[in-house]
Design a protein around this motif. Structure first.
Motif, PDB file in Angstrom:
ATOM      1  N   THR A 138       0.828  -1.210   0.000  1.00  0.00           N
ATOM      2  CA  THR A 138       0.000   0.000   0.000  1.00  0.00           C
ATOM      3  C   THR A 138       0.860   1.256   0.000  1.00  0.00           C
ATOM      4  OG1 THR A 138      -1.616  -1.247   1.310  1.00  0.00           O
ATOM      5  CG2 THR A 138      -1.945   1.117   1.135  1.00  0.00           C
ATOM      6  N   ALA A 139       1.937   1.256   0.771  1.00  0.00           N
ATOM      7  CA  ALA A 139       2.803   2.435   0.844  1.00  0.00           C
ATOM      8  C   ALA A 139       3.491   2.694  -0.492  1.00  0.00           C
ATOM      9  CB  ALA A 139       3.838   2.251   1.949  1.00  0.00           C
ATOM     10  N   ILE A 140       3.935   1.642  -1.177  1.00  0.00           N
ATOM     11  CA  ILE A 140       4.550   1.833  -2.495  1.00  0.00           C
ATOM     12  C   ILE A 140       3.528   2.408  -3.472  1.00  0.00           C
ATOM     13  CG2 ILE A 140       5.495   0.613  -4.492  1.00  0.00           C
ATOM     14  CD1 ILE A 140       6.944  -1.227  -2.545  1.00  0.00           C
ATOM     15  N   ALA A 141       2.293   1.877  -3.445  1.00  0.00           N
ATOM     16  CA  ALA A 141       1.250   2.402  -4.332  1.00  0.00           C
ATOM     17  C   ALA A 141       0.932   3.859  -4.008  1.00  0.00           C
ATOM     18  CB  ALA A 141      -0.002   1.539  -4.208  1.00  0.00           C
ATOM     19  N   ALA A 142       0.841   4.182  -2.711  1.00  0.00           N
ATOM     20  CA  ALA A 142       0.548   5.559  -2.314  1.00  0.00           C
ATOM     21  C   ALA A 142       1.680   6.495  -2.709  1.00  0.00           C
ATOM     22  CB  ALA A 142       0.315   5.621  -0.806  1.00  0.00           C
ATOM     23  N   GLY A 143       2.932   6.051  -2.485  1.00  0.00           N
ATOM     24  CA  GLY A 143       4.066   6.877  -2.883  1.00  0.00           C
ATOM     25  C   GLY A 143       4.104   7.107  -4.383  1.00  0.00           C
ATOM     26  N   LEU A 144       3.755   6.075  -5.165  1.00  0.00           N
ATOM     27  CA  LEU A 144       3.718   6.213  -6.618  1.00  0.00           C
ATOM     28  C   LEU A 144       2.661   7.232  -7.045  1.00  0.00           C
ATOM     29  CD1 LEU A 144       4.649   5.299  -9.408  1.00  0.00           C
ATOM     30  CD2 LEU A 144       3.050   3.377  -9.247  1.00  0.00           C
ATOM     31  N   LEU A 145       1.494   7.179  -6.432  1.00  0.00           N
ATOM     32  CA  LEU A 145       0.434   8.144  -6.758  1.00  0.00           C
ATOM     33  C   LEU A 145       0.869   9.572  -6.446  1.00  0.00           C
ATOM     34  CD1 LEU A 145      -2.724   6.191  -5.512  1.00  0.00           C
ATOM     35  CD2 LEU A 145      -2.079   6.680  -7.887  1.00  0.00           C
ATOM     36  N   LEU A 146       1.545   9.761  -5.318  1.00  0.00           N
ATOM     37  CA  LEU A 146       2.024  11.103  -4.969  1.00  0.00           C
ATOM     38  C   LEU A 146       3.064  11.588  -5.974  1.00  0.00           C
ATOM     39  CD1 LEU A 146       2.362  10.852  -1.065  1.00  0.00           C
ATOM     40  CD2 LEU A 146       0.556  11.976  -2.386  1.00  0.00           C
ATOM     41  N   ALA A 181       3.399  14.916 -13.103  1.00  0.00           N
ATOM     42  CA  ALA A 181       2.485  15.130 -14.233  1.00  0.00           C
ATOM     43  C   ALA A 181       1.040  14.918 -13.782  1.00  0.00           C
ATOM     44  CB  ALA A 181       2.830  14.185 -15.377  1.00  0.00           C
ATOM     45  N   PRO A 182       0.477  15.867 -13.061  1.00  0.00           N
ATOM     46  CA  PRO A 182      -0.899  15.700 -12.587  1.00  0.00           C
ATOM     47  C   PRO A 182      -1.890  15.606 -13.751  1.00  0.00           C
ATOM     48  CG  PRO A 182      -0.128  17.945 -12.238  1.00  0.00           C
ATOM     49  CD  PRO A 182       1.052  17.157 -12.675  1.00  0.00           C
ATOM     50  N   HIS A 183      -2.929  14.792 -13.545  1.00  0.00           N
ATOM     51  CA  HIS A 183      -4.046  14.649 -14.488  1.00  0.00           C
ATOM     52  C   HIS A 183      -3.617  14.049 -15.829  1.00  0.00           C
ATOM     53  CE1 HIS A 183      -5.944  17.185 -11.524  1.00  0.00           C
ATOM     54  NE2 HIS A 183      -5.181  18.230 -11.848  1.00  0.00           N
ATOM     55  N   ARG A 184      -2.539  13.283 -15.841  1.00  0.00           N
ATOM     56  CA  ARG A 184      -2.090  12.723 -17.126  1.00  0.00           C
ATOM     57  C   ARG A 184      -2.095  11.196 -17.143  1.00  0.00           C
ATOM     58  NH1 ARG A 184       3.115  15.787 -19.404  1.00  0.00           N
ATOM     59  NH2 ARG A 184       2.535  14.495 -21.203  1.00  0.00           N
ATOM     60  N   GLY A 185      -2.647  10.565 -16.123  1.00  0.00           N
ATOM     61  CA  GLY A 185      -2.877   9.126 -16.126  1.00  0.00           C
ATOM     62  C   GLY A 185      -1.632   8.300 -16.347  1.00  0.00           C
ATOM     63  N   LEU A 186      -1.711   7.390 -17.351  1.00  0.00           N
ATOM     64  CA  LEU A 186      -0.606   6.480 -17.609  1.00  0.00           C
ATOM     65  C   LEU A 186       0.647   7.219 -18.078  1.00  0.00           C
ATOM     66  CD1 LEU A 186      -2.452   3.499 -19.357  1.00  0.00           C
ATOM     67  CD2 LEU A 186      -1.632   3.637 -17.002  1.00  0.00           C
ATOM     68  N   THR A 187       0.454   8.361 -18.696  1.00  0.00           N
ATOM     69  CA  THR A 187       1.615   9.157 -19.093  1.00  0.00           C
ATOM     70  C   THR A 187       2.417   9.580 -17.867  1.00  0.00           C
ATOM     71  OG1 THR A 187       0.383   9.988 -20.997  1.00  0.00           O
ATOM     72  CG2 THR A 187       2.363  11.208 -20.347  1.00  0.00           C
ATOM     73  N   LEU A 237       2.549   7.954 -15.100  1.00  0.00           N
ATOM     74  CA  LEU A 237       3.230   6.758 -14.604  1.00  0.00           C
ATOM     75  C   LEU A 237       4.537   6.532 -15.358  1.00  0.00           C
ATOM     76  CD1 LEU A 237       2.921   4.305 -12.672  1.00  0.00           C
ATOM     77  CD2 LEU A 237       1.850   3.088 -14.575  1.00  0.00           C
ATOM     78  N   ALA A 238       4.495   6.678 -16.679  1.00  0.00           N
ATOM     79  CA  ALA A 238       5.708   6.494 -17.482  1.00  0.00           C
ATOM     80  C   ALA A 238       6.757   7.544 -17.139  1.00  0.00           C
ATOM     81  CB  ALA A 238       5.352   6.555 -18.967  1.00  0.00           C
ATOM     82  N   ILE A 239       6.318   8.788 -16.905  1.00  0.00           N
ATOM     83  CA  ILE A 239       7.257   9.854 -16.552  1.00  0.00           C
ATOM     84  C   ILE A 239       7.939   9.552 -15.225  1.00  0.00           C
ATOM     85  CG2 ILE A 239       7.413  12.284 -15.889  1.00  0.00           C
ATOM     86  CD1 ILE A 239       5.181  12.837 -17.926  1.00  0.00           C
ATOM     87  N   VAL A 240       7.166   9.102 -14.247  1.00  0.00           N
ATOM     88  CA  VAL A 240       7.735   8.774 -12.933  1.00  0.00           C
ATOM     89  C   VAL A 240       8.756   7.658 -13.059  1.00  0.00           C
ATOM     90  CG1 VAL A 240       7.228   7.822 -10.659  1.00  0.00           C
ATOM     91  CG2 VAL A 240       5.754   9.584 -11.616  1.00  0.00           C
ATOM     92  N   PHE A 241       8.429   6.599 -13.786  1.00  0.00           N
ATOM     93  CA  PHE A 241       9.364   5.485 -13.926  1.00  0.00           C
ATOM     94  C   PHE A 241      10.628   5.902 -14.675  1.00  0.00           C
ATOM     95  CE2 PHE A 241       5.791   2.114 -13.586  1.00  0.00           C
ATOM     96  CZ  PHE A 241       5.886   2.163 -12.212  1.00  0.00           C
ATOM     97  N   ARG A 242      10.479   6.831 -15.631  1.00  0.00           N
ATOM     98  CA  ARG A 242      11.663   7.275 -16.364  1.00  0.00           C
ATOM     99  C   ARG A 242      12.564   8.139 -15.494  1.00  0.00           C
ATOM    100  NH1 ARG A 242       9.316   9.892 -20.048  1.00  0.00           N
ATOM    101  NH2 ARG A 242       9.864  12.034 -19.471  1.00  0.00           N
ATOM    102  N   LYS A 243      11.958   9.040 -14.734  1.00  0.00           N
ATOM    103  CA  LYS A 243      12.739   9.952 -13.912  1.00  0.00           C
ATOM    104  C   LYS A 243      13.277   9.287 -12.647  1.00  0.00           C
ATOM    105  CE  LYS A 243      10.530  14.314 -15.313  1.00  0.00           C
ATOM    106  NZ  LYS A 243      11.768  14.993 -15.723  1.00  0.00           N
TER     107      LYS A 243
END
Length: 666
Positions: free
Chosen positions: A458-466, A472-478, A480-486
């Motif tokens: 749950t903490a990993i999921a919550a941290g990922l959402l934050l 990139a707020p309001h950009r959905g899967l995009t 997610l891709a930005i977070v994983f890249r950065k």
């Protein structure tokens, strides 16, 4: 051919010794000498390759003029196992380890930038380690030693070692020991040259990650071999030699986290350097346990003075490291204070302390048998209950630290959003615990692990959402891709944390939920046990050229599923006159049904052990996740600067990394 191998070994000894001296003495004013030392290291490795190939050809060809070949092969031994004899004996395993260390040293030489002041000193230390290993072979354990009497048949390979895992497990462990030498060499070089910036941590980090990954893989391969070959129903028996490989893995885990704290906040500098040296020292301690003969183990070699040489090397490393850290103590002062107890650096410090506590307990438990003979005058056995009672609380605290780290940050306390997310995660973990109780789980340890596992996910999921909202707020899967890249390396680390959770689930489930039943059955008997219907169909006995086989056929069904045929067996190996147990396992995600044939009582009557090991696949799943996460974290970042910029700026500065520190005089 034997003479060629001997000459190559002597050339490697001379070449590695010269390489060590030249690289260590060839500083900036005399770079030519250092380059000669690097060339000598490569030449020594090529000579060592000649020795290795010579022994490998002799083993596969069953050339009994070599004493080593006569001890570990036989005419009937298949060539893959004949080749695996290379790392079964004392001399052959030393040869393989030395060759792998040379390969790693050359890899370090060619992958480290020529502008780094740490390149040649570290290569010199690696060459010195290679020279030490070759010296042991030359003077105490010669793999090229001639057989004193002509032979037409060898003694053969131990039947217990004729298993697919043993084709991989020892080389993997030796490769990990070779890899752990690199961070230690870099750390010692940084202390010696006083290049105590974050530069050394960035060079050492990928080597430490690969060493950690490879040693972890070796531990899991060893556990798999014990689970399938030793026939006692478990995968970790706290054998002293097993513990020897676990100990540097624990300190190596602490080291990887300590260099993160150095890079991000400029703290735990002495801790990071100490752990780099200690981890490689403990690799030599593991070798001492294997080769000193103070323990009786299926993994260990016979009594030999060789093990004590490795203990001496470990002592020399620790003394030299302590002296250099003391000399540079002013340059190793933390750049910042730890501002908050709830910051990531605080968690890293606490985790390192817990990992060192685990290490200390395992060392004490491992050495207690020989120490008890000295202290109380009799042998006192230390078994699984000691480790379970002492290690479980510490492991639970480590799991808790692993669970909450995604909702902490470097340097400060969690933000308001992170605190809210942490509170929600704790609430979800409590709900998960209630559900577990409703499903019938009552064991306190199982409930604690369930709560912490849910908290971690749950903490990993919550941290990922934050993070997605921040980048990139309001950009959905995009987003997610930005977070994983950065944040690729950060989330690769979280995958490793999830792997630790999976392994903990598997270990807990298979420990607290395991059940066993010993039975005597006649052909045609049917029993109901552990939700399964087990039918003893028949006993089959057959003869092969090198062994006699007794095999029981069992038909096992669970509910309405299609029955599965299991065939536990016992093999009598005629050359060694030794029985081995061949277990049969039915595996799925709920657990393993593990069957062992102990004996035949005549007229088809047999003695069997039936074991139900829940959640076993979670251990192997965790191993796979850990390997994937560590590999992604170790993969180098894409370089975007020009060669000129890279020659003047030794590392790329990121948002999370602190500015490069100015080296202060000690």
């Amino acid at each position: 051919m034997r003479l060629f191998g001997e000459i190559c070994l002597l050339l490697a000894f001379v070449g590695s010794g010269f390489g060590a001296c030249a690289c260590l003495l060839g500083g900036r004013p005399q770079r030519t000498l250092a380059r000669c030392g690097a060339g000598s290291l490569i030449a020594a490795w090529l000579a060592l390759t000649g020795t290795l190939i010579t022994l490998a050809i002799a083993l596969v060809g069953k050339d009994y003029r070599f004493e080593y070949v006569a001890h570990y092969t036989s005419q009937a031994l298949a060539w893959p196992y004949a080749l695996s004899a290379l790392w079964v004996g004392q001399a052959g395993s030393l040869l393989l380890w030395t060759w792998l260390t040379g390969l790693v040293a050359i890899g370090f030489l060619f992958t480290t930038r020529s502008t780094s002041r740490l390149r040649f000193p570290a290569c010199g230390l690696l060459s010195a380690n290679i020279c030490f290993l070759i010296a042991i072979m030359v003077f105490a354990a010669d793999p090229m030693k001639a057989s004193l009497s002509p032979r037409t048949e060898g003694l053969g390979l131990s039947p217990l070692l004729q298993h697919p895992s043993m084709l991989i497990h020892p080389p993997v462990v030796f490769l990990s020991y070779a890899l752990w030498a690199v961070p230690a060499a870099i750390g010692l070089s940084a202390l010696f040259t006083r290049e105590l910036t974050t530069h050394w941590t960035m060079i050492a980090r990928p080597w430490a990650l690969w060493a950690w990954l490879v040693l972890g893989a070796g531990l899991l391969l060893g556990a798999d071999w014990a689970y399938q070959e030793l026939g006692w129903g478990g995968y970790w028996g706290w054998d002293p030699v097993e513990n020897g490989s676990l100990i540097p893995w624990l300190t190596g885990t602490a080291f990887i986290h300590a260099i993160m704290a150095w890079r991000h906040r400029g703290v735990l500098k002495k801790t990071a350097l100490s752990l780099a040296i200690l981890t490689f020292g403990l690799c030599n301690f593991a070798t001492f346990l294997t080769r000193s003969g103070i323990f009786s183990s299926v993994h260990a070699f016979s009594e030999s003075p060789i093990g004590w040489m490795f203990l001496g090397l470990m002592a020399a490393l620790l003394i030299a490291g302590a002296g250099l850290i003391l000399r540079n103590r002013r340059a190793l002062v933390p750049e910042r204070t730890i501002a908050s107890v709830a910051s990531r650096e605080s968690l890293v410090l606490a985790s390192a302390f817990l990992l060192l506590m685990l290490t200390g307990i395992v060392i004490v438990g491992t050495l207690w048998i020989p120490l008890s003979q000295i202290i109380v005058g009799r042998t006192v056995q230390v078994g699984a209950p000691f480790y379970n009672n002492t290690l479980q609380p510490i492991a639970a605290l480590l799991l808790a630290a692993t669970a909450i780290v995604p909702l902490l940050q470097w340097g400060t306390a969690p933000s308001l959003e992170q605190r809210r997310a942490l509170a929600i995660s704790v609430g979800v973990a409590l709900i998960g615990t209630v559900i577990a109780i409703a499903l019938g789980i009552r064991h306190p340890l199982a409930l604690v692990v369930t709560a912490l596992a849910v908290l971690a996910v749950t903490a990993i999921a919550a941290g990922l959402l934050l993070e997605m909202r921040r980048f990139a707020p309001h950009r959905g899967l995009t987003a997610l891709a930005i977070v994983f890249r950065k944040q690729r390396r950060q989330y690769a680390g979280y995958v490793v944390h999830l792997a630790f959770v999976c392994i903990t689930i598997g270990v807990t489930g298979s420990s607290v939920g395991s059940q066993q039943r010993d039975v005597e059955l006649n052909e045609g008997d049917v029993i109901e046990w552990a939700g399964r219907r087990i039918e003893y169909v028949r006993l089959v006995q057959r003869e092969q050229p090198e062994q006699l086989i007794a095999e029981v056929e069992l038909r096992v069904s669970r509910g309405q599923t299609t029955p599965v045929i299991l065939k536990p067996a016992r093999h009598l190996h005629l050359l060694q006159n030794q029985w081995t147990t061949e277990v049969a396992i039915q595996s799925d995600w709920s657990g393993d049904f593990y069957t062992i044939l102990h004996a035949g009582l005549g007229d088809g009557r047999v003695v069997l052990s039936l074991i139900d090991n829940p959640m076993m696949r979670w251990i192997w799943l965790g191993g796979g996740l850990a390997a994937a996460g560590a590999a992604v974290a170790a993969w180098p970042a894409r370089r975007r600067r020009s060669r000129r910029q890279q020659s003047t700026i030794p590392f790329k500065r990121t948002q999370d990394a602190p500015p490069r520190t100015v080296r202060r005089a000690a």
